[in-house]
Design an enzyme around this catalytic site. Structure first.
Site, short mmCIF file in Angstrom:
data_model
loop_
_atom_site.label_atom_id
_atom_site.label_comp_id
_atom_site.label_asym_id
_atom_site.label_seq_id
_atom_site.Cartn_x
_atom_site.Cartn_y
_atom_site.Cartn_z
N ASP A 262 9.70 5.93 12.81
CA ASP A 262 10.44 4.98 13.65
C ASP A 262 11.86 4.70 13.15
O ASP A 262 12.83 5.06 13.81
CB ASP A 262 9.64 3.69 13.88
CG ASP A 262 8.99 3.13 12.63
OD1 ASP A 262 9.28 3.61 11.52
OD2 ASP A 262 8.18 2.18 12.74
N ASP B 200 0.84 -1.20 0.00
CA ASP B 200 0.00 0.00 0.00
C ASP B 200 0.87 1.25 0.00
O ASP B 200 2.06 1.19 0.28
CB ASP B 200 -1.00 0.01 1.17
CG ASP B 200 -0.35 -0.40 2.47
OD1 ASP B 200 0.76 0.07 2.74
OD2 ASP B 200 -0.97 -1.19 3.22
N ASP C 201 1.36 5.28 1.18
CA ASP C 201 1.01 6.41 2.03
C ASP C 201 1.60 7.67 1.41
O ASP C 201 2.70 7.64 0.85
CB ASP C 201 1.58 6.24 3.43
CG ASP C 201 1.01 5.01 4.14
OD1 ASP C 201 -0.15 4.66 3.84
OD2 ASP C 201 1.73 4.40 4.95
P1 ATP Z 1 4.09 -2.09 6.12
O1 ATP Z 1 2.87 -1.30 5.72
O2 ATP Z 1 4.84 -2.70 5.01
O3 ATP Z 1 3.83 -3.01 7.24
P2 ATP Z 1 5.05 0.48 6.90
O4 ATP Z 1 6.43 0.97 7.20
O5 ATP Z 1 4.33 1.13 5.76
O6 ATP Z 1 5.15 -1.05 6.73
P3 ATP Z 1 2.87 1.36 8.51
O7 ATP Z 1 2.39 0.83 9.80
O8 ATP Z 1 1.99 1.30 7.32
O9 ATP Z 1 4.23 0.62 8.24
O10 ATP Z 1 3.32 2.85 8.79
C1 ATP Z 1 3.67 3.77 7.79
C2 ATP Z 1 4.81 4.64 8.26
O11 ATP Z 1 4.43 5.38 9.41
C3 ATP Z 1 6.07 3.88 8.70
O12 ATP Z 1 6.90 3.58 7.61
C4 ATP Z 1 6.70 4.85 9.66
O13 ATP Z 1 7.39 5.86 8.98
C5 ATP Z 1 5.50 5.48 10.35
N1 ATP Z 1 5.10 4.75 11.56
C6 ATP Z 1 4.17 3.80 11.67
N2 ATP Z 1 4.05 3.36 12.92
C7 ATP Z 1 4.93 4.06 13.65
C8 ATP Z 1 5.27 4.08 15.03
N3 ATP Z 1 4.69 3.28 15.88
N4 ATP Z 1 6.22 4.97 15.41
C9 ATP Z 1 6.81 5.80 14.54
N5 ATP Z 1 6.53 5.81 13.24
C10 ATP Z 1 5.60 4.97 12.79
MG MG Z 2 2.25 0.79 5.18
#
Ligand code: ATP
Ligand code: MG
Length: 466
Positions: free
Chosen positions: A159, A78, A80
């Protein structure tokens, strides 16, 4: 014309107001030849969103996990988008846009295409909580956060360094505030800022560290890994629904076995889910259980990596199956009849899990369906196979049964029989039924059993008793 009009309206309050000074430094600008992101891996809808926002005078970037995956050459699941437009303004620019969340609003922009609708999540740059004050609980956990900020602040709140890169599809440039690209090359997962402080703010980041390390195959940087063993207990304070979601993501990452090993080596598994304790505590009598679970997880990983879907109900049904078998067996050896013994064991197994994190209702009913279908695969006479094949969750039950065959818990011939039965035409199905009738090990229908003899206290299933 329309764009101009929109721009004019939006210019009245075009951008977010910065509540903190941007003291987060300038980003490194990484050109295409250095990041090598393949534009074909981008979602057309994500490009539409950044383009529309940019046309309206805003900054807009693809951000987070999508940039990480793109830089790894993986197609992101996905997309963002991060922007300096406030949620209200974002919403006005798109037809199908919904404001989500109360505490921290984001906008879901939905696109309907040939396949599933695609949702692009658009969030406004968030402020850095440097002078934490009343936003932070005693443990350091963030309680309230609803202030917009600059892009630099937004980056600092994220993060890991590899999750804090911003990609602009129109210039094909990556903005990198924390050395994410260098860490990608070093295959290192590094927390931004002081890791212990960041884990205290949000303990779920510890689980995310393990999940991303498993998914990317990167090593956790020493300073990022070190505080986890000590701070793992803070996960007890996290609301159980959020913890459950995170564990589910971990199990559905496509690298679940590696992630579970990662939890163990980080010292994190205890108390997360009773079933994880069970899998990870290599006790004396858990070898067979581990074999089944390992195979189930490998199967799940394979399906996810090849883009197939996996239901959470199916996954939990496999993880809890060893427990269920044990309870089922205990019940039948107490003299309970086979099917009531199974249902009683299902209740017990699910109740034990509730002591830690409740498995949500919707998954629970899937699990029950899959489990209660299992004895029915052994009845291959009369109308039973036709009825079974018509049940709505047949495919999941069948896949589950094949896993049991693969570990030898169920006679593999039964799995082969069903595979042939599904593929056969009506004449072929009749033949298969006739052959099953003559086989030993095929459970006769209850009607026949009643006529011939009194029911014995049967073993749970032909394989389960062994
Ligand atoms: P995936 O969707 O592949 O599991 P992702 O990195 O996109 O991984 P998401 O949970 O969709 O994870 O979050 C999108 C973004 O938001 C992350 O890449 C990070 O930059 C930020 N993020 C998400 N959760 C946190 C958190 N708990 N603390 C800090 N930043 C966060
Ligand atoms: Mg994501």
């Amino acid at each position: 014309m329309i764009t101009k009009f929109i721009k004019r309206i939006l210019r009245r309050d075009p951008m977010v107001k910065h509540t903190h000074a941007n003291n987060t430094g300038a980003p490194k600008r990484i050109p295409k030849k250095a990041h090598r992101i393949d534009p074909h891996l981008l979602s057309k809808n994500a490009i539409k969103v950044t383009h529309t926002l940019q046309q309206a005078g805003y900054e807009a970037f693809i951000v987070g996990g999508a940039v990480r995956d793109l830089a790894l050459g993986i197609s992101p699941k996905d997309f963002d988008v991060a922007t300096n437009a406030t949620p209200d303004h974002v919403q006005r620019l798109f037809h199908k846009a919904r404001l989500i969340g109360r505490r921290f609003q984001i906008v879901h922009v939905t696109f309907f295409g040939k396949g599933h609708p695609e949702i692009i999540e658009v969030s406004t740059f968030r402020a850095l909580l440097d002078n934490a004050g009343d936003h932070v609980a005693e443990s350091g956990r963030i309680l309230r956060d609803n202030v917009w900020g600059s892009q630099g602040e937004d980056a600092a709140r994220r993060d890991f360094t590899i999750n804090a890169m911003y990609y602009d599809p129109s210039s094909e440039t990556v903005l990198d505030y924390h050395g994410g690209m260098a860490d990608m090359q070093k295959k290192t997962l590094r927390m931004i800022g002081d890791p212990a402080k960041r884990y205290r703010e949000d303990p779920v980041r510890m689980l995310r560290a393990v999940r991303f390390a498993a998914k990317t195959g990167f090593a956790l940087d020493n300073a990022t890994r070190a505080p986890i063993a000590q701070l793992g207990k803070l996960l007890n304070d996290v609301p159980s629904a959020r913890l459950f979601d995170e564990i589910l993501k971990l199990l559905m990452s496509g690298y679940s076995w590696r992630a579970i090993q990662g939890l163990k080596s980080a010292g994190l598994h205890h108390g997360l889910l009773p079933l994880l304790d069970h899998i990870l505590d290599e006790g004396k009598d858990s070898k067979d259980a581990n074999e089944f679970v390992k195979l189930a997880l490998a199967n799940t990983d394979q399906r996810i990596q090849s883009g197939k879907s996996v239901s959470a109900g199916f996954l939990f049904a496999t993880l809890l199956w060893p427990d269920l078998l044990k309870n089922w067996k205990a019940n039948t050896s107490k003299g309970m009849a086979n099917i009531p013994a199974l249902h009683d064991a299902m209740d017990d197994t699910i109740a034990t899990q509730s002591s830690g994190m409740t498995i949500q209702r919707r998954f629970e009913s899937d699990m029950r369906e899959i489990w209660s279908m299992q004895p029915r695969f052994e009845r291959r006479v009369g109308r039973y196979p036709y009825r079974l094949i018509e049940s709505p969750r047949f495919r999941a039950g069948y896949d589950f049964m094949l896993l049991r065959c693969a570990t030898g818990e169920l006679n593999p011939a039964i799995g082969q029989w069903w595979t042939a039965f599904i593929a056969a035409d009506p004449a072929g199905q009749d033949e298969l039924m006739a052959s099953a009738k003559n086989e030993t090990g095929n459970t006769p229908s209850p009607a026949k059993r009643r006529r011939r003899r009194k029911p014995k206290s049967a073993a749970p299933s032909e394989g389960a008793a062994s």
